[in-house]
Design an enzyme around this catalytic site. Structure first.
Site, PDB file in Angstrom:
ATOM      1  N   ARG A 111       9.310  -0.095  34.244  1.00 14.76           N
ATOM      2  CA  ARG A 111       7.970   0.314  33.810  1.00 14.76           C
ATOM      3  C   ARG A 111       7.746  -0.070  32.348  1.00 14.76           C
ATOM      4  NH1 ARG A 111       7.799   6.332  34.637  1.00 14.76           N
ATOM      5  NH2 ARG A 111       8.161   5.632  36.780  1.00 14.76           N
ATOM      6  N   SER A 127      -0.691   2.117  -2.545  1.00 12.62           N
ATOM      7  CA  SER A 127       0.438   2.538  -3.372  1.00 12.62           C
ATOM      8  C   SER A 127       0.047   3.776  -4.159  1.00 12.62           C
ATOM      9  CB  SER A 127       0.838   1.410  -4.330  1.00 12.62           C
ATOM     10  OG  SER A 127       1.688   1.891  -5.351  1.00 12.62           O
ATOM     11  N   LYS A 170      -2.732  -2.552  -5.352  1.00 13.01           N
ATOM     12  CA  LYS A 170      -1.918  -3.229  -4.343  1.00 13.01           C
ATOM     13  C   LYS A 170      -2.459  -3.019  -2.936  1.00 13.01           C
ATOM     14  CE  LYS A 170       2.486  -3.523  -4.505  1.00 13.01           C
ATOM     15  NZ  LYS A 170       3.899  -3.101  -4.358  1.00 13.01           N
ATOM     16  N   ASN A 173      -0.373  -3.418   0.419  1.00 16.32           N
ATOM     17  CA  ASN A 173       0.958  -3.719   0.934  1.00 16.32           C
ATOM     18  C   ASN A 173       0.919  -4.161   2.400  1.00 16.32           C
ATOM     19  OD1 ASN A 173       2.362  -3.057  -1.478  1.00 16.32           O
ATOM     20  ND2 ASN A 173       2.179  -0.885  -0.987  1.00 16.32           N
ATOM     21  N   ARG A 233      34.192   4.016  36.768  1.00 17.93           N
ATOM     22  CA  ARG A 233      33.066   4.681  36.089  1.00 17.93           C
ATOM     23  C   ARG A 233      33.516   5.158  34.729  1.00 17.93           C
ATOM     24  NH1 ARG A 233      31.709   8.361  39.705  1.00 17.93           N
ATOM     25  NH2 ARG A 233      30.341   6.846  40.715  1.00 17.93           N
TER      26      ARG A 233
END
Length: 356
Positions: free
Chosen positions: A122, A275, A281, A283, A314
């Site tokens: 799945r 930041s 900035k 990022n 096993r």
């Protein structure tokens, strides 16, 4: 920092993936184990090993089953596996005939391995669908901007001009190869590993293979001529595939982060991370996460390969290691496809970039 970053209330949105995590929660595990027991009962009834009425009762009563998770946890801590405690809860809800027929010829590993295969398949389907979507997005970007000239970089240095299509191919084509590899690996990874007490199906006599084939078909898994209880190469192949997925997306993330540097300015990312100390900035959080997830899965892959060493018929130790590593690797791969999609939605060529 957290013991479990993928489902952490804060870190989960950065590193996790809800759809993948849902494949590995306790409810999904129990439901898949019940699917195995229902399929086993129906197969054994069809092969004349138990009464059809018992199989019908098992199917009906297990559909209404609600697990006592505290008791399952206590039993698992005692037995090392959840199945004995689960069977105890199930049998109290069944007629004596059905209770005796339940789990006939099977062992705990059959149940747990079947549940794992169902849920890993799945998870792989979710990841594969997202890879197809990412490939389509790269194709669209190439149609729009592939002819643009950009600077190629070798060994982190400006080299010669090339087409942007060349860069896009390096990001897209490994994803297409990952999709092709999944088709090759699936029949070895998503198998019904069924063999009874010591892996020889002896308790089912000459009907063992027929029962295994019927159970596998109902669960949507590949069948095998042997139990594969201690032969885990197919699982290791799938773990390698997960690492290849995150590695391919990590390459995209690393290139994107480098191209987003102010000194390069080849790409621009809308809505980059802020930041606390430098408000100017933006990022490249998403690209960085892709690199992190690639390195995370590459690290876990070495651990998963340790689980190939099953002693005799096993192993409790090697087997348990799979339970710890595979869900993390699958969730990291899912998170990488999710983050890559988010990055692509906000990433574009910078007009007039320094390498134009």
């Amino acid at each position: 920092m957290s013991v479990g970053p993928f489902q952490h209330p804060i870190l989960g949105r950065l590193l996790g993936d809800d759809a993948l995590a849902a494949c590995f929660d306790a409810a999904a595990d129990v439901e898949a184990m019940l699917d195995f027991e229902r399929a086993l009962a129906r197969a054994e009834a069809a092969e004349g090993l138990i009464e059809p009425a018992a199989a019908e009762s098992i199917a009906m009563d297990l559909a209404r089953f609600e697990a006592d998770y505290d008791a399952l946890a206590e039993g698992t801590a005692r037995d090392g596996v959840v199945v004995p405690a689960l069977l105890k809860q199930l049998r109290t809800r069944l007629s004596p005939q059905a209770a005796q027929a339940l789990h006939k010829g099977a062992t705990s590993q059959d149940v747990i391995d079947a549940s794992a295969a169902i849920r890993l398949k799945r998870a792989a389907s979710i990841i594969d669908g997202r890879l197809a979507d990412l490939i389509g997005r790269f194709d669209e970007w190439e149609a729009k901007a592939g002819a643009t000239t950009v600077m190629a970089h070798t060994r982190m240095q400006a080299a010669k001009p090339t087409s942007f299509a060349r860069k896009l191919a390096a990001w897209r084509d490994p994803l297409a190869r990952c999709r092709a590899r999944l088709a090759e690996v699936s029949d070895r990874a998503f198998l019904l590993r069924f063999g009874g007490a010591v892996g020889d199906r002896a308790d089912l006599g000459e009907r063992g293979q027929a029962v295994a084939d019927r159970v596998a078909a109902e669960l949507g898994l590949a069948s095998s001529a042997t139990s594969l209880h201690s032969e885990r190469d197919g699982i290791a192949e799938f773990a390698s595939w997960l690492s290849l997925v995150t590695g391919a997306l990590g390459k995209f993330g690393q290139d994107a982060a480098l191209s987003l540097q102010n000194e390069v300015g080849e790409l621009k990312l809308a809505g980059g991370g802020g930041s606390s100390a430098m408000p100017h900035k933006s990022n490249p959080v998403g690209p960085e996460v892709l690199v992190t997830l690639a390195r995370f899965n590459a690290t876990l892959l070495a651990g998963l390969h340790q689980s190939l060493v099953h002693e005799n018929e096993r192993s409790g130790a090697a087997w348990t290691l799979e339970w710890m590593l595979l869900p993390q690797m699958a969730t990291a791969s899912g998170a990488a496809t999710r983050v890559a999609g988010e990055v692509l939605a906000h990433l574009s060529l910078a007009p007039g970039g320094k390498d134009d």
